[in-house]
Design a protein around this motif. Structure first.
Motif, PDB file in Angstrom:
ATOM      1  N   ARG A   1      -1.686  13.934   5.035  1.00  0.00           N
ATOM      2  CA  ARG A   1      -2.559  14.066   6.201  1.00  0.00           C
ATOM      3  C   ARG A   1      -1.669  14.487   7.347  1.00  0.00           C
ATOM      4  O   ARG A   1      -0.758  13.752   7.727  1.00  0.00           O
ATOM      5  N   ASP A   2      -1.902  15.669   7.840  1.00  0.00           N
ATOM      6  CA  ASP A   2      -1.117  16.217   8.946  1.00  0.00           C
ATOM      7  C   ASP A   2       0.383  16.174   8.616  1.00  0.00           C
ATOM      8  O   ASP A   2       1.200  15.806   9.438  1.00  0.00           O
ATOM      9  N   GLY A   3       0.714  16.530   7.341  1.00  0.00           N
ATOM     10  CA  GLY A   3       2.112  16.615   6.937  1.00  0.00           C
ATOM     11  C   GLY A   3       2.752  15.315   6.490  1.00  0.00           C
ATOM     12  O   GLY A   3       3.900  15.296   6.062  1.00  0.00           O
ATOM     13  N   GLN A   4       2.029  14.192   6.571  1.00  0.00           N
ATOM     14  CA  GLN A   4       2.575  12.895   6.175  1.00  0.00           C
ATOM     15  C   GLN A   4       1.873  12.417   4.901  1.00  0.00           C
ATOM     16  O   GLN A   4       0.654  12.481   4.807  1.00  0.00           O
ATOM     17  N   THR A   5       2.645  11.907   3.946  1.00  0.00           N
ATOM     18  CA  THR A   5       2.056  11.365   2.720  1.00  0.00           C
ATOM     19  C   THR A   5       1.156  10.184   3.075  1.00  0.00           C
ATOM     20  O   THR A   5       1.500   9.381   3.935  1.00  0.00           O
ATOM     21  N   VAL A   6       0.007  10.109   2.420  1.00  0.00           N
ATOM     22  CA  VAL A   6      -0.945   9.017   2.680  1.00  0.00           C
ATOM     23  C   VAL A   6      -1.177   8.212   1.403  1.00  0.00           C
ATOM     24  O   VAL A   6      -0.859   8.653   0.305  1.00  0.00           O
ATOM     25  N   ASN A   7      -1.767   7.048   1.568  1.00  0.00           N
ATOM     26  CA  ASN A   7      -2.109   6.173   0.447  1.00  0.00           C
ATOM     27  C   ASN A   7      -3.226   6.817  -0.366  1.00  0.00           C
ATOM     28  O   ASN A   7      -4.344   6.967   0.115  1.00  0.00           O
ATOM     29  N   GLU A   8      -2.894   7.168  -1.597  1.00  0.00           N
ATOM     30  CA  GLU A   8      -3.865   7.852  -2.457  1.00  0.00           C
ATOM     31  C   GLU A   8      -4.925   6.907  -2.993  1.00  0.00           C
ATOM     32  O   GLU A   8      -5.877   7.340  -3.620  1.00  0.00           O
ATOM     33  N   ARG A   9      -4.772   5.609  -2.773  1.00  0.00           N
ATOM     34  CA  ARG A   9      -5.713   4.648  -3.332  1.00  0.00           C
ATOM     35  C   ARG A   9      -6.858   4.307  -2.384  1.00  0.00           C
ATOM     36  O   ARG A   9      -7.752   3.561  -2.748  1.00  0.00           O
ATOM     37  N   SER A  10      -6.830   4.845  -1.171  1.00  0.00           N
ATOM     38  CA  SER A  10      -7.941   4.531  -0.265  1.00  0.00           C
ATOM     39  C   SER A  10      -9.236   5.129  -0.826  1.00  0.00           C
ATOM     40  O   SER A  10      -9.219   6.126  -1.549  1.00  0.00           O
ATOM     41  N   GLU A  11     -10.346   4.500  -0.479  1.00  0.00           N
ATOM     42  CA  GLU A  11     -11.635   4.924  -1.026  1.00  0.00           C
ATOM     43  C   GLU A  11     -11.942   6.385  -0.671  1.00  0.00           C
ATOM     44  O   GLU A  11     -12.392   7.154  -1.521  1.00  0.00           O
ATOM     45  N   LYS A  12     -11.686   6.761   0.571  1.00  0.00           N
ATOM     46  CA  LYS A  12     -11.971   8.139   1.015  1.00  0.00           C
ATOM     47  C   LYS A  12     -11.142   9.138   0.211  1.00  0.00           C
ATOM     48  O   LYS A  12     -11.667  10.154  -0.250  1.00  0.00           O
ATOM     49  N   ILE A  13      -9.860   8.863   0.014  1.00  0.00           N
ATOM     50  CA  ILE A  13      -8.981   9.779  -0.721  1.00  0.00           C
ATOM     51  C   ILE A  13      -9.411   9.841  -2.190  1.00  0.00           C
ATOM     52  O   ILE A  13      -9.451  10.918  -2.784  1.00  0.00           O
ATOM     53  N   GLN A  14      -9.756   8.695  -2.775  1.00  0.00           N
ATOM     54  CA  GLN A  14     -10.220   8.674  -4.166  1.00  0.00           C
ATOM     55  C   GLN A  14     -11.470   9.544  -4.334  1.00  0.00           C
ATOM     56  O   GLN A  14     -11.597  10.289  -5.298  1.00  0.00           O
ATOM     57  N   GLU A  15     -12.376   9.422  -3.371  1.00  0.00           N
ATOM     58  CA  GLU A  15     -13.618  10.184  -3.413  1.00  0.00           C
ATOM     59  C   GLU A  15     -13.335  11.688  -3.299  1.00  0.00           C
ATOM     60  O   GLU A  15     -13.862  12.486  -4.067  1.00  0.00           O
ATOM     61  N   MET A  16     -12.485  12.055  -2.344  1.00  0.00           N
ATOM     62  CA  MET A  16     -12.141  13.473  -2.160  1.00  0.00           C
ATOM     63  C   MET A  16     -11.410  14.011  -3.386  1.00  0.00           C
ATOM     64  O   MET A  16     -11.687  15.125  -3.847  1.00  0.00           O
ATOM     65  N   THR A  17     -10.499  13.207  -3.932  1.00  0.00           N
ATOM     66  CA  THR A  17      -9.739  13.629  -5.112  1.00  0.00           C
ATOM     67  C   THR A  17     -10.674  13.885  -6.283  1.00  0.00           C
ATOM     68  O   THR A  17     -10.568  14.914  -6.957  1.00  0.00           O
TER      69      THR A  17
END
Length: 114
Positions: A77-93
């Motif tokens: 997110r904006d060049g910084q690694t984010v937690n891939e386990r968040s619900e929003k990221i899981q949904e987008m993935t």
């Protein structure tokens, strides 16, 4: 019997670059590159639309002419690694993985021998 992919990697990359935008959300963009470590693989970078500046990196490799395996490599997110386990990221993935499988299905016309 699984048929091996006979299409060369350059043609595969080109086909994905042409086809993938049709399966992404409006405003999303993607870059498709050859996976240098896998002659039947692709590296796909997707920039998500919106103000949150998410980007996703996937490995996509052909198991045979019909089936691909897709693995999430990184989310930023904006060049910084984010937690891939968040619900929003899981949904987008999972949305993007589905889109990548749909794109692979559409490309069977060129990956599957006659």
């Amino acid at each position: 019997m699984n048929e091996e992919l006979s299409l060369d990697q350059g043609s595969l990359v080109h086909a994905w670059q042409q086809q993938l935008p049709e399966y992404l959300n409006p405003g999303d963009s993607a870059q498709v590159e050859a996976d240098l470590g896998n002659p039947q693989g692709l590296r796909i970078h997707i920039n998500a639309a919106g103000r949150q500046f998410y980007s996703f990196d996937f490995e996509c490799s052909y198991k045979d002419t019909r089936e691909v395996s897709v693995a999430l490599v990184d989310v930023e997110r904006d060049g910084q690694t984010v937690n891939e386990r968040s619900e929003k990221i899981q949904e987008m993935t999972s949305d993007y993985v589905r889109h990548l499988h749909e794109c692979a299905q559409a490309l069977q016309r060129i990956t599957k021998p006659n």
